[in-house]
Structure formats: C-alpha cells, structure tokens
Design a protein around this motif. Structure first.
Motif, PDB file in Angstrom:
ATOM      1  N   ILE A   1       0.842  -1.203   0.000  1.00 27.12           N
ATOM      2  CA  ILE A   1       0.000   0.000   0.000  1.00 27.12           C
ATOM      3  C   ILE A   1       0.875   1.251   0.000  1.00 27.12           C
ATOM      4  CG2 ILE A   1      -1.622   1.357   1.395  1.00 27.12           C
ATOM      5  CD1 ILE A   1      -2.840  -1.358   2.279  1.00 27.12           C
ATOM      6  N   LYS A   2       1.918   1.244   0.794  1.00 25.63           N
ATOM      7  CA  LYS A   2       2.814   2.401   0.858  1.00 25.63           C
ATOM      8  C   LYS A   2       3.538   2.601  -0.471  1.00 25.63           C
ATOM      9  CE  LYS A   2       5.244   2.976   4.630  1.00 25.63           C
ATOM     10  NZ  LYS A   2       6.106   2.692   5.798  1.00 25.63           N
ATOM     11  N   ARG A   3       4.006   1.508  -1.076  1.00 29.64           N
ATOM     12  CA  ARG A   3       4.684   1.632  -2.377  1.00 29.64           C
ATOM     13  C   ARG A   3       3.709   2.119  -3.448  1.00 29.64           C
ATOM     14  NH1 ARG A   3       6.592  -3.537  -1.049  1.00 29.64           N
ATOM     15  NH2 ARG A   3       5.347  -4.455  -2.745  1.00 29.64           N
ATOM     16  N   TYR A   4       2.490   1.602  -3.395  1.00 38.31           N
ATOM     17  CA  TYR A   4       1.439   1.981  -4.345  1.00 38.31           C
ATOM     18  C   TYR A   4       1.196   3.488  -4.313  1.00 38.31           C
ATOM     19  CZ  TYR A   4      -3.542   2.115  -5.917  1.00 38.31           C
ATOM     20  OH  TYR A   4      -4.744   2.395  -6.526  1.00 38.31           O
ATOM     21  N   TYR A   5       1.084   4.041  -3.113  1.00 39.72           N
ATOM     22  CA  TYR A   5       0.810   5.475  -3.005  1.00 39.72           C
ATOM     23  C   TYR A   5       2.058   6.330  -3.167  1.00 39.72           C
ATOM     24  CZ  TYR A   5      -4.045   4.626  -1.807  1.00 39.72           C
ATOM     25  OH  TYR A   5      -5.370   4.255  -1.864  1.00 39.72           O
ATOM     26  N   ASN A   6       3.209   5.829  -2.769  1.00 38.87           N
ATOM     27  CA  ASN A   6       4.440   6.577  -3.005  1.00 38.87           C
ATOM     28  C   ASN A   6       4.731   6.693  -4.495  1.00 38.87           C
ATOM     29  OD1 ASN A   6       5.647   7.528  -0.536  1.00 38.87           O
ATOM     30  ND2 ASN A   6       5.963   5.392   0.050  1.00 38.87           N
ATOM     31  N   PHE A   7       4.415   5.638  -5.238  1.00 38.12           N
ATOM     32  CA  PHE A   7       4.595   5.681  -6.686  1.00 38.12           C
ATOM     33  C   PHE A   7       3.693   6.745  -7.296  1.00 38.12           C
ATOM     34  CE2 PHE A   7       3.867   4.329 -11.070  1.00 38.12           C
ATOM     35  CZ  PHE A   7       5.136   3.969 -11.498  1.00 38.12           C
ATOM     36  N   LYS A   8       2.489   6.870  -6.781  1.00 38.74           N
ATOM     37  CA  LYS A   8       1.570   7.891  -7.287  1.00 38.74           C
ATOM     38  C   LYS A   8       2.085   9.297  -6.999  1.00 38.74           C
ATOM     39  CE  LYS A   8      -2.768   5.332  -7.356  1.00 38.74           C
ATOM     40  NZ  LYS A   8      -4.224   5.436  -7.179  1.00 38.74           N
ATOM     41  N   VAL A   9       2.725   9.471  -5.851  1.00 39.57           N
ATOM     42  CA  VAL A   9       3.308  10.785  -5.538  1.00 39.57           C
ATOM     43  C   VAL A   9       4.485  11.064  -6.471  1.00 39.57           C
ATOM     44  CG1 VAL A   9       4.558  12.115  -3.798  1.00 39.57           C
ATOM     45  CG2 VAL A   9       2.555  10.776  -3.143  1.00 39.57           C
ATOM     46  N   LYS A  10       5.339  10.066  -6.637  1.00 33.60           N
ATOM     47  CA  LYS A  10       6.531  10.229  -7.478  1.00 33.60           C
ATOM     48  C   LYS A  10       6.156  10.559  -8.920  1.00 33.60           C
ATOM     49  CE  LYS A  10      10.788   7.854  -8.836  1.00 33.60           C
ATOM     50  NZ  LYS A  10      11.598   6.613  -8.679  1.00 33.60           N
ATOM     51  N   HIS A  11       5.039   9.989  -9.388  1.00 33.03           N
ATOM     52  CA  HIS A  11       4.606  10.207 -10.773  1.00 33.03           C
ATOM     53  C   HIS A  11       3.261  10.924 -10.792  1.00 33.03           C
ATOM     54  CE1 HIS A  11       7.892   7.705 -12.210  1.00 33.03           C
ATOM     55  NE2 HIS A  11       7.586   6.832 -11.271  1.00 33.03           N
ATOM     56  N   ALA A  12       3.197  11.974 -10.019  1.00 36.02           N
ATOM     57  CA  ALA A  12       1.951  12.738  -9.891  1.00 36.02           C
ATOM     58  C   ALA A  12       1.488  13.296 -11.230  1.00 36.02           C
ATOM     59  CB  ALA A  12       2.132  13.869  -8.887  1.00 36.02           C
ATOM     60  N   ASP A  13       2.426  13.568 -12.147  1.00 31.03           N
ATOM     61  CA  ASP A  13       2.034  14.096 -13.454  1.00 31.03           C
ATOM     62  C   ASP A  13       1.203  13.086 -14.235  1.00 31.03           C
ATOM     63  OD1 ASP A  13       4.368  12.517 -13.480  1.00 31.03           O
ATOM     64  OD2 ASP A  13       4.959  13.286 -15.427  1.00 31.03           O
ATOM     65  N   MET A  14       1.336  11.809 -13.914  1.00 28.63           N
ATOM     66  CA  MET A  14       0.541  10.771 -14.561  1.00 28.63           C
ATOM     67  C   MET A  14      -0.790  10.550 -13.839  1.00 28.63           C
ATOM     68  SD  MET A  14       2.257   9.523 -17.196  1.00 28.63           S
ATOM     69  CE  MET A  14       2.720  11.221 -17.504  1.00 28.63           C
ATOM     70  N   TYR A  15      -0.793  10.684 -12.526  1.00 26.79           N
ATOM     71  CA  TYR A  15      -1.940  10.267 -11.721  1.00 26.79           C
ATOM     72  C   TYR A  15      -2.900  11.389 -11.336  1.00 26.79           C
ATOM     73  CZ  TYR A  15      -0.105   5.550 -11.039  1.00 26.79           C
ATOM     74  OH  TYR A  15       0.316   4.262 -11.230  1.00 26.79           O
ATOM     75  N   ASN A  16      -2.440  12.622 -11.308  1.00 32.15           N
ATOM     76  CA  ASN A  16      -3.313  13.705 -10.861  1.00 32.15           C
ATOM     77  C   ASN A  16      -4.552  13.808 -11.746  1.00 32.15           C
ATOM     78  OD1 ASN A  16      -1.719  14.399  -8.724  1.00 32.15           O
ATOM     79  ND2 ASN A  16      -0.798  16.196  -9.683  1.00 32.15           N
ATOM     80  N   GLY A  17      -5.720  13.663 -11.121  1.00 32.82           N
ATOM     81  CA  GLY A  17      -6.973  13.778 -11.862  1.00 32.82           C
ATOM     82  C   GLY A  17      -7.201  12.689 -12.881  1.00 32.82           C
ATOM     83  N   LEU A  18      -6.565  11.538 -12.700  1.00 33.92           N
ATOM     84  CA  LEU A  18      -6.683  10.460 -13.680  1.00 33.92           C
ATOM     85  C   LEU A  18      -8.045   9.770 -13.559  1.00 33.92           C
ATOM     86  CD1 LEU A  18      -5.385   8.788 -15.901  1.00 33.92           C
ATOM     87  CD2 LEU A  18      -4.409   7.294 -14.129  1.00 33.92           C
ATOM     88  N   ILE A  19      -8.905  10.050 -14.523  1.00 31.37           N
ATOM     89  CA  ILE A  19     -10.226   9.420 -14.597  1.00 31.37           C
ATOM     90  C   ILE A  19     -10.491   9.088 -16.073  1.00 31.37           C
ATOM     91  CG2 ILE A  19     -11.192  10.559 -12.543  1.00 31.37           C
ATOM     92  CD1 ILE A  19     -12.499  12.605 -14.346  1.00 31.37           C
ATOM     93  N   PRO A  20     -11.324   8.098 -16.331  1.00 33.69           N
ATOM     94  CA  PRO A  20     -11.548   7.669 -17.725  1.00 33.69           C
ATOM     95  C   PRO A  20     -11.970   8.782 -18.676  1.00 33.69           C
ATOM     96  CG  PRO A  20     -12.414   6.029 -16.217  1.00 33.69           C
ATOM     97  CD  PRO A  20     -12.002   7.197 -15.366  1.00 33.69           C
ATOM     98  N   SER A  21     -12.841   9.679 -18.219  1.00 35.75           N
ATOM     99  CA  SER A  21     -13.373  10.691 -19.130  1.00 35.75           C
ATOM    100  C   SER A  21     -12.303  11.639 -19.665  1.00 35.75           C
ATOM    101  CB  SER A  21     -14.481  11.495 -18.441  1.00 35.75           C
ATOM    102  OG  SER A  21     -13.981  12.166 -17.304  1.00 35.75           O
ATOM    103  N   LYS A  22     -11.153  11.699 -19.001  1.00 31.80           N
ATOM    104  CA  LYS A  22     -10.069  12.568 -19.464  1.00 31.80           C
ATOM    105  C   LYS A  22      -9.093  11.845 -20.388  1.00 31.80           C
ATOM    106  CE  LYS A  22     -10.056  15.731 -15.490  1.00 31.80           C
ATOM    107  NZ  LYS A  22      -9.223  16.301 -14.389  1.00 31.80           N
ATOM    108  N   GLU A  23      -9.300  10.546 -20.592  1.00 29.67           N
ATOM    109  CA  GLU A  23      -8.340   9.755 -21.374  1.00 29.67           C
ATOM    110  C   GLU A  23      -9.006   9.112 -22.590  1.00 29.67           C
ATOM    111  OE1 GLU A  23      -5.238  10.045 -20.725  1.00 29.67           O
ATOM    112  OE2 GLU A  23      -5.620  11.199 -18.880  1.00 29.67           O
TER     113      GLU A  23
END
Length: 311
Positions: free
Chosen positions: A94-116
């Motif tokens: 869980i910690k690695r999962y969320y740390n990865f999201k922080v590290k690659h915030a440019d990929m994950y910020n606001g990531l929802i299907p309607s934007k992709e």
C-alpha cells in the motif's frame, strides 16, 4: 461497513449491451474454483482473512501520513490477496502503491476515464471479455501497426493501463487469479522505437514490480520484429528475476503461445478458436465512463505531493 464513496459507481453494477452480450465488471463473489485457488495459493481462509484484516488495520493506523479507507474490508482485501494475507507485506505494498503515485503525480493527478478518451478511441489497448483457462484477465497492448504514435503518446498508453488495472483490482476473481498481458508488436517501426526512453522503461518496470496490487502472472511478447530488441534493451537493466522470468517471447510461433494460453481463450488472429467478437477500446471506454466517480474516490486516498496525508 462499506465506504460508500469507494464503490459509488459499482453500486449500480454499470454495464453496456454489445449485441447479445453484456459487458460489465465482474464483482461477483468467488466461485468454487476461485475459492480453491485462493486457499491453495494465497492462504485464504476465513480465519486467516479475519486476523489479517485486523492486523492490517492496526498497521495502517500507525501510518499517520497515509489516508486510506480503513473501514472498507473489500478495499483492504485488494492488497492482502496479492500479498498472500501477510499484513506487513500488504502494508508495504500500500505504501509503495501510493508513493509511486506521488513520485509520478504528473501521470496520476486527476486520472479518470473521461479525461483519457484518446487512448481508448485509438483501439490499441483492449481487455478480452473472456478469461484464460486459469481464470486470469487478458490485457492486449498493440504497439505496432495499429499504434499511431504521433496521435497517441506512450504516457497515454501508461495511463490507459493504469485505468484498466485499477478496474481489474475491483474484481474478486482477478484479485485471486491475476492477469496476463499480451504485447502485440506486429509492424513496430523504427520511428516508433524512438518513442521509448529509459525513463519510460524504468517507470513501467517499477510500476509492475513494486506498485501494482495485482498478480501479473505473465507478459507475452508476440509478433515482435528484430528491431524490438532495441526497445527491450531499455527495459532489461531494471528487471528483477521474478518479472524477467514471466516475460515470454513468442514471435509468430502460435504453438509457443498456446503452450501458455489455451487456444480456446484466444481469437483466430492468435491461432485461437474463440468465436466471440473483439471488444474494442472504445467499447470499454463507454463502460469506463460510467465509473468516473469510482476513480475520483480512488484518487482521494493516499499521500499529498509532499508525502503528507491527504485532507
């Protein structure tokens, strides 16, 4: 107690009609085969599950900078299953999962299907509606002649994969049986190989090895031309033995692929006998659009960009 925000879109079991078939996420409880696999491979019994949930909740309470839905057992089990119900391993995942999201915030910020929409409309990223002979989800990524690299960049491909695997995490059967990935590289060109960078390769490998709460059982590379060696050379330095051993190269040898995947679960283009029509990326997109709220709920947990708890 169910976290009502976490499964908001799933309460109505979203689905779409395609001909005589219905496309939906499979949120049903495990069947007898699934229960058998869970017990044999994941140590999943009622007693172990109950104790693991209790221990994991206590461990996560000690993570003061991490916001997670502690009262949602279904969410916690998503991380316990790939860790064979060892609470400490699940906490670390869980910690690695969320740390990865922080590290690659440019990929994950606001990531929802309607934007992709672009990646799904491109139809190079699809999930088969059926599973393989071992109950595993099948994700196909076509980065050869179908891929118009000037219209769809690799970052979009990555985001599409994240969206699909986040959805797969919701399915009990996929949590237990896992998933396989087919990379169809038919027609890969020199210009397309130039799109791959060491930075992209490292992100993908780090994600698969450390930050995906899902059992990735095999990665099949098919129809690859010789130039693919240039691409794979970028990924190779980052691979640890466990993932490296699960990458299998088949080229155009269909029997080699069938040694791992039954022809009954593959379409004719892969030497299979599956008669069901292909479900295209844009058809999956119609279904995923109904789940924006679920992805917003997923995005609401974890760490902030500075590594502190989300408010």
């Amino acid at each position: 107690m169910k976290d009502t925000t976490m499964l908001s879109c799933m309460d109505d079991l979203p689905s779409i009609q395609i001909g005589d078939d219905i496309l939906r996420f499979e949120l049903d409880p495990l069947n007898e085969f699934g229960k058998e696999v869970a017990q044999k491979e994941l140590r999943e019994t009622n007693e172990i599950k109950t104790q693991a949930l209790e221990d994991l909740k206590q461990l996560l309470k000690e993570e003061e900078d991490l916001l997670v839905p502690l009262d949602n057992n279904e969410w916690l089990i998503r991380f316990l299953r790939p860790c064979k119900f060892y609470p400490e391993s699940a906490r670390d995942l869980i910690k690695r999962y969320y740390n990865f999201k922080v590290k690659h915030a440019d990929m994950y910020n606001g990531l929802i299907p309607s934007k992709e929409e672009n990646i799904f409309r491109s139809n190079i990223l699809v999930v088969f509606p059926n599973r393989d002979q071992l109950g595993r989800r099948i994700l196909v990524i076509e980065l050869g002649k179908r891929w118009k690299h000037k219209e769809v960049c690799l970052d979009e491909v990555f985001k599409g994969c994240v969206i699909f695997l986040e959805a797969a995490m919701l399915e009990p059967a996929t949590q237990v049986h896992g998933a396989v990935v087919i990379f169809d590289m038919d027609g890969l060109s020199l210009q397309q190989t130039w799109q791959f960078t060491p930075q992209f390769a490292k992100r993908i490998v780090d994600w698969l090895q450390d930050a995906v709460p899902l059992r990735i059982k095999a990665i099949h590379i098919i129809n690859q031309p010789k130039i693919f060696q240039v691409v794979f050379a970028l990924f190779k330095p980052f691979l640890r033995e466990k993932l490296r051993s699960r990458i299998i190269f088949h080229g155009t040898d269909r029997q080699s692929l069938h040694n791992h995947m039954s022809p009954k679960c593959l379409p004719p283009c892969y030497g299979g006998t599956l008669s069901e029509p292909r479900i295209n990326g844009d058809q999956w997109y119609v279904l995923l659009l109904k789940c924006d709220k679920e992805y917003e709920a997923i995005n609401s947990y974890g760490y902030n960009k500075n590594g502190t708890k989300k408010k």
